[in-house]
Design an enzyme around this catalytic site. Structure first.
Site, PDB file in Angstrom:
ATOM      1  N   TYR A  60       0.825  -1.203   0.000  1.00 32.16           N
ATOM      2  CA  TYR A  60       0.000   0.000   0.000  1.00 32.16           C
ATOM      3  C   TYR A  60       0.869   1.267   0.000  1.00 32.16           C
ATOM      4  CZ  TYR A  60      -2.978   3.716   1.746  1.00 32.16           C
ATOM      5  OH  TYR A  60      -3.620   4.921   1.900  1.00 32.16           O
TER       6      TYR A  60
ATOM      7  N   VAL B  17      -0.011  11.930   4.648  1.00 33.14           N
ATOM      8  CA  VAL B  17      -0.183  10.491   4.404  1.00 33.14           C
ATOM      9  C   VAL B  17      -1.304  10.033   5.327  1.00 33.14           C
ATOM     10  CG1 VAL B  17       0.893   8.232   4.783  1.00 33.14           C
ATOM     11  CG2 VAL B  17       2.163  10.019   3.593  1.00 33.14           C
ATOM     12  N   GLY B  18      -2.347   9.479   4.749  1.00 36.19           N
ATOM     13  CA  GLY B  18      -3.508   9.076   5.546  1.00 36.19           C
ATOM     14  C   GLY B  18      -3.267   7.772   6.285  1.00 36.19           C
TER      15      GLY B  18
ATOM     16  N   SER C 142      -3.024  14.796   7.099  1.00 34.72           N
ATOM     17  CA  SER C 142      -4.045  14.410   6.120  1.00 34.72           C
ATOM     18  C   SER C 142      -5.464  14.489   6.685  1.00 34.72           C
ATOM     19  CB  SER C 142      -3.768  12.965   5.676  1.00 34.72           C
ATOM     20  OG  SER C 142      -4.849  12.459   4.933  1.00 34.72           O
TER      21      SER C 142
ATOM     22  N   TYR D 116      -9.085  17.170   1.867  1.00 32.72           N
ATOM     23  CA  TYR D 116      -9.799  16.549   0.752  1.00 32.72           C
ATOM     24  C   TYR D 116     -11.216  17.074   0.868  1.00 32.72           C
ATOM     25  CZ  TYR D 116      -6.430  12.790  -0.416  1.00 32.72           C
ATOM     26  OH  TYR D 116      -5.347  12.076  -0.841  1.00 32.72           O
TER      27      TYR D 116
ATOM     28  N   THR E 260      -5.790  19.221  -1.622  1.00 32.98           N
ATOM     29  CA  THR E 260      -5.316  18.261  -2.624  1.00 32.98           C
ATOM     30  C   THR E 260      -6.313  18.201  -3.769  1.00 32.98           C
ATOM     31  OG1 THR E 260      -4.086  17.007  -0.998  1.00 32.98           O
ATOM     32  CG2 THR E 260      -4.660  15.842  -3.012  1.00 32.98           C
TER      33      THR E 260
ATOM     34  N   ARG F 262      -5.004   1.132  -8.332  1.00 31.37           N
ATOM     35  CA  ARG F 262      -3.709   0.604  -7.878  1.00 31.37           C
ATOM     36  C   ARG F 262      -3.759  -0.913  -7.804  1.00 31.37           C
ATOM     37  NH1 ARG F 262      -3.838   5.097  -3.079  1.00 31.37           N
ATOM     38  NH2 ARG F 262      -3.975   6.879  -4.509  1.00 31.37           N
TER      39      ARG F 262
ATOM     40  N   LYS G  79      -2.395  21.243  -3.905  1.00 26.50           N
ATOM     41  CA  LYS G  79      -1.439  20.132  -4.055  1.00 26.50           C
ATOM     42  C   LYS G  79      -1.868  19.229  -5.208  1.00 26.50           C
ATOM     43  CE  LYS G  79       0.453  16.138  -1.477  1.00 26.50           C
ATOM     44  NZ  LYS G  79      -0.230  14.945  -1.951  1.00 26.50           N
TER      45      LYS G  79
ATOM     46  N   SER H 254       3.187  18.125  -7.799  1.00 22.86           N
ATOM     47  CA  SER H 254       3.084  16.757  -7.282  1.00 22.86           C
ATOM     48  C   SER H 254       2.171  15.932  -8.173  1.00 22.86           C
ATOM     49  CB  SER H 254       2.460  16.817  -5.871  1.00 22.86           C
ATOM     50  OG  SER H 254       2.110  15.528  -5.396  1.00 22.86           O
TER      51      SER H 254
ATOM     52  N   HIS I  30       1.181  13.027  -6.622  1.00 25.86           N
ATOM     53  CA  HIS I  30       0.689  12.143  -5.559  1.00 25.86           C
ATOM     54  C   HIS I  30       1.585  10.883  -5.460  1.00 25.86           C
ATOM     55  CE1 HIS I  30      -3.298  12.246  -3.317  1.00 25.86           C
ATOM     56  NE2 HIS I  30      -2.768  11.143  -2.841  1.00 25.86           N
TER      57      HIS I  30
ATOM     58  N   ARG J 247       0.493   7.900  -7.587  1.00 23.31           N
ATOM     59  CA  ARG J 247      -0.590   7.029  -7.113  1.00 23.31           C
ATOM     60  C   ARG J 247      -1.934   7.326  -7.757  1.00 23.31           C
ATOM     61  NH1 ARG J 247       1.119   4.617  -2.254  1.00 23.31           N
ATOM     62  NH2 ARG J 247      -0.871   4.668  -1.146  1.00 23.31           N
TER      63      ARG J 247
ATOM     64  N   GLY K 245       9.403  11.308  -5.070  1.00 28.59           N
ATOM     65  CA  GLY K 245      10.725  10.727  -5.316  1.00 28.59           C
ATOM     66  C   GLY K 245      11.861  11.318  -4.509  1.00 28.59           C
TER      67      GLY K 245
ATOM     68  N   ARG L  35       7.083   8.693   1.291  1.00 26.06           N
ATOM     69  CA  ARG L  35       7.376   7.297   1.650  1.00 26.06           C
ATOM     70  C   ARG L  35       8.566   7.145   2.584  1.00 26.06           C
ATOM     71  NH1 ARG L  35       5.696   7.351  -3.719  1.00 26.06           N
ATOM     72  NH2 ARG L  35       4.000   5.931  -4.310  1.00 26.06           N
TER      73      ARG L  35
HETATM   74  C1  FMN Z   1       0.555   5.574   1.865  1.00 29.71           C
HETATM   75  C2  FMN Z   1       0.341   6.944   1.283  1.00 29.71           C
HETATM   76  C3  FMN Z   1      -0.789   7.671   1.651  1.00 29.71           C
HETATM   77  C4  FMN Z   1      -0.989   8.962   1.148  1.00 29.71           C
HETATM   78  N1  FMN Z   1      -2.069   9.699   1.592  1.00 29.71           N
HETATM   79  C5  FMN Z   1      -2.234  10.977   1.134  1.00 29.71           C
HETATM   80  C6  FMN Z   1      -3.277  11.792   1.656  1.00 29.71           C
HETATM   81  O1  FMN Z   1      -4.040  11.391   2.539  1.00 29.71           O
HETATM   82  N2  FMN Z   1      -3.414  13.040   1.136  1.00 29.71           N
HETATM   83  C7  FMN Z   1      -2.571  13.549   0.162  1.00 29.71           C
HETATM   84  O2  FMN Z   1      -2.750  14.683  -0.284  1.00 29.71           O
HETATM   85  N3  FMN Z   1      -1.558  12.787  -0.329  1.00 29.71           N
HETATM   86  C8  FMN Z   1      -1.363  11.541   0.148  1.00 29.71           C
HETATM   87  N4  FMN Z   1      -0.296  10.798  -0.313  1.00 29.71           N
HETATM   88  C9  FMN Z   1       0.654  11.393  -1.284  1.00 29.71           C
HETATM   89  C10 FMN Z   1       1.811  12.125  -0.544  1.00 29.71           C
HETATM   90  O3  FMN Z   1       1.345  13.248   0.150  1.00 29.71           O
HETATM   91  C11 FMN Z   1       2.915  12.585  -1.492  1.00 29.71           C
HETATM   92  O4  FMN Z   1       2.340  13.338  -2.536  1.00 29.71           O
HETATM   93  C12 FMN Z   1       3.761  11.465  -2.081  1.00 29.71           C
HETATM   94  O5  FMN Z   1       3.866  10.366  -1.194  1.00 29.71           O
HETATM   95  C13 FMN Z   1       5.152  12.025  -2.398  1.00 29.71           C
HETATM   96  O6  FMN Z   1       5.958  11.089  -3.021  1.00 29.71           O
HETATM   97  P1  FMN Z   1       7.078  10.207  -2.252  1.00 29.71           P
HETATM   98  O7  FMN Z   1       6.330   9.217  -1.435  1.00 29.71           O
HETATM   99  O8  FMN Z   1       7.817   9.614  -3.389  1.00 29.71           O
HETATM  100  O9  FMN Z   1       7.927  11.122  -1.393  1.00 29.71           O
HETATM  101  C14 FMN Z   1      -0.065   9.509   0.206  1.00 29.71           C
HETATM  102  C15 FMN Z   1       1.069   8.765  -0.160  1.00 29.71           C
HETATM  103  C16 FMN Z   1       1.285   7.498   0.369  1.00 29.71           C
HETATM  104  C17 FMN Z   1       2.533   6.754  -0.018  1.00 29.71           C
END
Ligand code: FMN
Length: 356
Positions: free
Chosen positions: A31, A85-86, A113, A137, A163, A172, A228, A250, A252, A255, A285, A307
């Site tokens: 995930y 990150v949620g 988040s 959101y 976002t 996914r 975002k 970004s 995301h 994702r 990244g 991450r």
């Molecule tokens: C497990 C997971 C959950 C995420 N949940 C959210 C979220 O709730 N809201 C949001 O705007 N972005 C969310 N993101 C995106 C991150 O804020 C961010 O844009 C992204 O992870 C950046 O890339 P990186 O992981 O390569 O650093 C999530 C990313 C991951 C990996």
């Protein structure tokens, strides 16, 4: 139950990633690591950063570097923030509370988040003097959306990051195959004593979000508003023209839309189009100090990391996050010194070559 590894041996992103793959169940690890579709955009976030090269300058007589900066009215020790990150309870029992403790100890702002495991109030109470930002959101209920913004404002969050790249959740495949659902871990702000009104409501993400929602949000709050999920210079200039305070370049973490441009490749064009008139953050990244430096040189005011800290949280809770961030900051300082860049504001495109 896997025992905590010797943290002094975890130096690189790949070390944390590998340790997290042992600490988490396959479903939870996938995930975090996964992305939409064939994960091409997620890979491009990395490979485009790798192909972008720093041209260091020499003989500048620099004895030390200053990583401090000011972003969205916040004075920061470094241009580093924690991406939203949620559902962080999936990775550590303390979830966002553990991350907030690390954030508080280091003065590194945390973006919280909407779909956090713990409530935005309980997270802000762990942040001490460190600034927090609330990530919004929007749902199909403006009364609820507005109540989230008001709660964030009342709890001392310094900006709202809306976002905008998620009208629907990206497809996914790994989670589909794993039969994974994070439901039950993302409701810190939805239910319970903090928002009785949300009980019984059929809350769904609002899929037809538009610029009028941005205007509405700006009316609801006096806090800076940041969008975002922008990778088009046309959207960046529209945001600027509408008086938005900042954007996060970004995708995301790849994702949402597989095949979308990498964030580092989008950054240069957006920076040129917006001419320094809007705050630019970047994520996607970022794994090391030199990655951060590349983003700063191409026009980012600060970066968000995702991450990396989630893996560190999974491996060793708050302590893990703190260790990963201290190392990242030190790596940034060393990279700046070895590039002949003594302060954040000196970083500019003349230090960069490559596809970005
Ligand atoms: C497990 C997971 C959950 C995420 N949940 C959210 C979220 O709730 N809201 C949001 O705007 N972005 C969310 N993101 C995106 C991150 O804020 C961010 O844009 C992204 O992870 C950046 O890339 P990186 O992981 O390569 O650093 C999530 C990313 C991951 C990996």
């Amino acid at each position: 139950m896997v025992s905590t590894p010797d943290l002094s041996k975890l130096c690189l992103f790949s070390d944390w990633e590998s340790a997290a793959s042992k600490a988490l169940s396959k479903e939870n690890f996938d995930y975090v690591q996964e992305a939409a579709g064939d994960e091409l955009t997620s890979k491009d976030n990395r490979s485009d950063l790798d192909r972008c090269k720093i041209i260091p300058r020499i003989l500048r007589g620099i004895a030390g570097v200053d990583t401090s900066t000011s972003v969205l009215g916040m004075n920061l020790p470094s241009p580093i923030m924690l991406a939203p990150v949620g559902g962080q309870e999936l990775f550590d029992a303390g979830g966002e509370l553990s991350v907030a403790k690390a954030s508080s100890r280091l003065g590194i702002p945390m973006v919280v988040s909407t779909v956090s495991s713990y409530s935005l109030e309980s997270i802000s109470s762990q942040l001490g003097n460190t600034d927090g930002i609330f990530q919004l959101y929007m749902f199909n209920d403006d009364e609820f959306n507005r109540s989230l913004v008001e709660r964030a404002e009342n709890s001392g969050y310094k900006s709202i990051i809306f976002t905008v790249d998620g009208p629907t959740i990206g497809r996914r495949p790994r989670s589909i195959k794993n039969g994974f659902s994070n439901e039950g871990h993302t409701s810190g702000n939805m239910f319970g004593k903090n928002n009785e009104k949300a009980l019984g409501k059929q809350l769904k993400l609002k899929c037809d979000i538009s610029w009028s929602d941005v205007d509405k949000l700006r009316e609801w709050t006096s806090l800076p508003v940041v969008l975002k999920g922008i990778v088009s210079p046309l959207d960046a200039t529209e945001a600027m023209d509408r008086g938005v305070d900042g954007i996060v370049v970004s995708n995301h973490g790849g994702r949402q839309l597989d095949g979308a441009i990498s964030s580092i490749s989008a950054l240069g064009t957006i920076n040129r189009a917006t001419k320094g008139e809007i705050t630019i953050l970047l994520d996607g990244g970022i794994r090391s100090g030199s990655d951060i430096l590349k983003a700063l040189c191409l026009g980012a005011d600060a970066v968000l990391i995702g991450r990396l800290y989630v893996y560190a949280l999974s491996v060793a809770g708050s302590k893990g996050v703190e260790k990963a961030l201290v190392d990242l900051l030190s790596d940034l300082q060393i990279s700046m010194l070895n590039s002949g860049i003594s302060s954040v504001k000196e970083a500019d495109p003349s230090y960069i070559t490559g596809p970005a």
